[in-house]
Design an enzyme around this catalytic site. Sequence first.
Site, PDB file in Angstrom:
ATOM      1  N   SER A   1      39.601  48.207  66.687  1.00  0.00           N
ATOM      2  CA  SER A   1      41.031  47.921  66.565  1.00  0.00           C
ATOM      3  C   SER A   1      41.371  46.909  65.482  1.00  0.00           C
ATOM      4  O   SER A   1      42.464  46.944  64.940  1.00  0.00           O
ATOM      5  CB  SER A   1      41.575  47.433  67.903  1.00  0.00           C
ATOM      6  OG  SER A   1      40.869  46.291  68.333  1.00  0.00           O
TER       7      SER A   1
ATOM      8  N   HIS B   1      41.926  53.841  70.562  1.00  0.00           N
ATOM      9  CA  HIS B   1      42.634  53.861  69.274  1.00  0.00           C
ATOM     10  C   HIS B   1      42.367  55.156  68.510  1.00  0.00           C
ATOM     11  O   HIS B   1      42.417  55.159  67.274  1.00  0.00           O
ATOM     12  CB  HIS B   1      42.228  52.659  68.414  1.00  0.00           C
ATOM     13  CG  HIS B   1      42.924  51.389  68.779  1.00  0.00           C
ATOM     14  ND1 HIS B   1      44.249  51.137  68.464  1.00  0.00           N
ATOM     15  CD2 HIS B   1      42.493  50.304  69.456  1.00  0.00           C
ATOM     16  CE1 HIS B   1      44.584  49.945  68.917  1.00  0.00           C
ATOM     17  NE2 HIS B   1      43.547  49.401  69.528  1.00  0.00           N
TER      18      HIS B   1
ATOM     19  N   LYS C   1      48.627  54.177  74.306  1.00  0.00           N
ATOM     20  CA  LYS C   1      48.718  54.085  72.838  1.00  0.00           C
ATOM     21  C   LYS C   1      49.240  55.415  72.295  1.00  0.00           C
ATOM     22  O   LYS C   1      50.394  55.757  72.539  1.00  0.00           O
ATOM     23  CB  LYS C   1      47.366  53.662  72.262  1.00  0.00           C
ATOM     24  CG  LYS C   1      47.001  52.215  72.665  1.00  0.00           C
ATOM     25  CD  LYS C   1      45.781  51.678  71.942  1.00  0.00           C
ATOM     26  CE  LYS C   1      45.654  50.182  72.185  1.00  0.00           C
ATOM     27  NZ  LYS C   1      44.591  49.831  73.150  1.00  0.00           N
TER      28      LYS C   1
HETATM   29  C1  LIG Z   1      44.172  48.906  74.201  1.00  0.00           C
HETATM   30  C2  LIG Z   1      42.755  49.082  74.555  1.00  0.00           C
HETATM   31  C3  LIG Z   1      42.338  49.026  75.883  1.00  0.00           C
HETATM   32  C4  LIG Z   1      43.271  48.701  77.005  1.00  0.00           C
HETATM   33  O1  LIG Z   1      44.061  49.793  77.334  1.00  0.00           O
HETATM   34  P1  LIG Z   1      45.114  49.651  78.541  1.00  0.00           P
HETATM   35  O2  LIG Z   1      45.263  51.016  79.049  1.00  0.00           O
HETATM   36  O3  LIG Z   1      46.349  49.065  77.957  1.00  0.00           O
HETATM   37  O4  LIG Z   1      44.481  48.722  79.536  1.00  0.00           O
HETATM   38  C5  LIG Z   1      40.999  49.251  76.161  1.00  0.00           C
HETATM   39  N1  LIG Z   1      40.111  49.502  75.172  1.00  0.00           N
HETATM   40  C6  LIG Z   1      40.478  49.544  73.882  1.00  0.00           C
HETATM   41  C7  LIG Z   1      39.462  49.832  72.821  1.00  0.00           C
HETATM   42  C8  LIG Z   1      41.802  49.327  73.529  1.00  0.00           C
HETATM   43  O5  LIG Z   1      42.169  49.341  72.251  1.00  0.00           O
END
Ligand SMILES: *Cc1c(COP(=O)(O)O)cnc(C)c1O
Length: 415
Positions: free
Chosen positions: A190, A218, A249
């Site tokens: 990320s 991502h 996301k």
């Molecule tokens: C955003 C993210 C998470 C968390 O996701 P949520 O569903 O908001 O808890 C977990 N792992 C990665 C790699 C992320 O980018």
Amino acid sequence: MVYSPETRTGYGQELAAIKDAGLFKVERSIHSPQSAEIRVRFPAGAPEREVLNFCANNYLGLSSHPDVIAAAHAGLDDRGYGMSSVRFICGTQDIHHQLEKKLTEFLGTEDTLLFPSCMDANAGVFEAVLGPEDVMIADRLVHASIVDGMRLAPAVRDTFKHSDMGHLERKLEEHQDKRRRVIITDGVFSMDGDLARLDEIVALAKKYDAMVFVDDSHASGFIGKTGRGTHEHCGVFGEIDIITTTLGKGLGGASGGCVSGRAEIVEMCRQKARPYLFSNTVAPMIVAGALKVLDLIFTDTSRRDKLEWNTGYWRKGLVEMGLDVKEGDSPIVPVMLYNAKLAQDMSRDLYDEGIYAVGFFFPVVPKGAARIRTQLSAAHEKEHLDKGLEAFRKVAGKHGILGLGKNEIKDRFGL
Ligand SMILES: *Cc1c(COP(=O)(O)O)cnc(C)c1O
């Protein structure tokens, strides 16, 4: 026991220290749906203004897509507001099973289990499937939720240098005495926007008899030709043992996550993963919205294609004006500034120009690696990108960094 007000308060010093270190986080409230154009009040009390958003994970622009909103409304009407139960008591509807089936097909696995979030999926999966005879070997830049999940598991913990396949191979050799080996990585990282070398990782896993775990939060929905994720991009679709991902996301942006993978592994999570057993899962309207999101992605790649075009246009524009941009194949495009204050100052100046893009600095990224992380969306139109590029040109020009490389920026601004 003597009553002490210090037990409940007395956090002032610690909070002041966080402020002094320049690490105090302040929420910025948005007064509109999530989109390319948002209305923001910042700082609190300032007048509301419209800005272009370059820092959301709204990769496919589905956070406020009319079809998704309509599907969520229908789900709310058909299946109610909430379940008031965890899954295995009376918190599972037919639509939860439908969504799990669709995610399984989408991700190219054998089975899928929904969790309240991907953070919860990561918190539950390792403890559920690993024992003290096993080892977890994780890339050093994996997401914080994976780090936490690994802490909860009884298995041996080890790491390999970021994307360093030689180092990973040495670790796999070293751990041949363990019962099970799991290689753990993000699909897309990320902070830098780079992709895991999943083809090489899968090959090493075969050679050294290991499982592969990928968190594709991502990537799901837009990386790979049909948006299935990093495994599709790397030519190893169908070969990943465990995938976790988020619905928060690219896949609509609401909330929820899942563990997807080999049927036995998912079944172990259904029996043992604590966030699944002890927390409510995704609400019916979000399940209904997510089903629509997957329909949209299955039937039409135009959003992920537009995102790819937007990313290329944006990246090229930034590079051509002389900014130092990290290379990569994802819609995460970090503009490297190295100096933390420069990153904060530029982010503020961009905001004044109507561009919302936040600066990242230690401890979110290593010291001396401060940056403004820009993220593209299929919701961006070309005019948005042109306006954003113009603002970057103006603000970077003001700070005198156009055309400067890493060392020149470091010489001029220090670290
Ligand atoms: C955003 C993210 C998470 C968390 O996701 P949520 O569903 O908001 O808890 C977990 N792992 C990665 C790699 C992320 O980018």
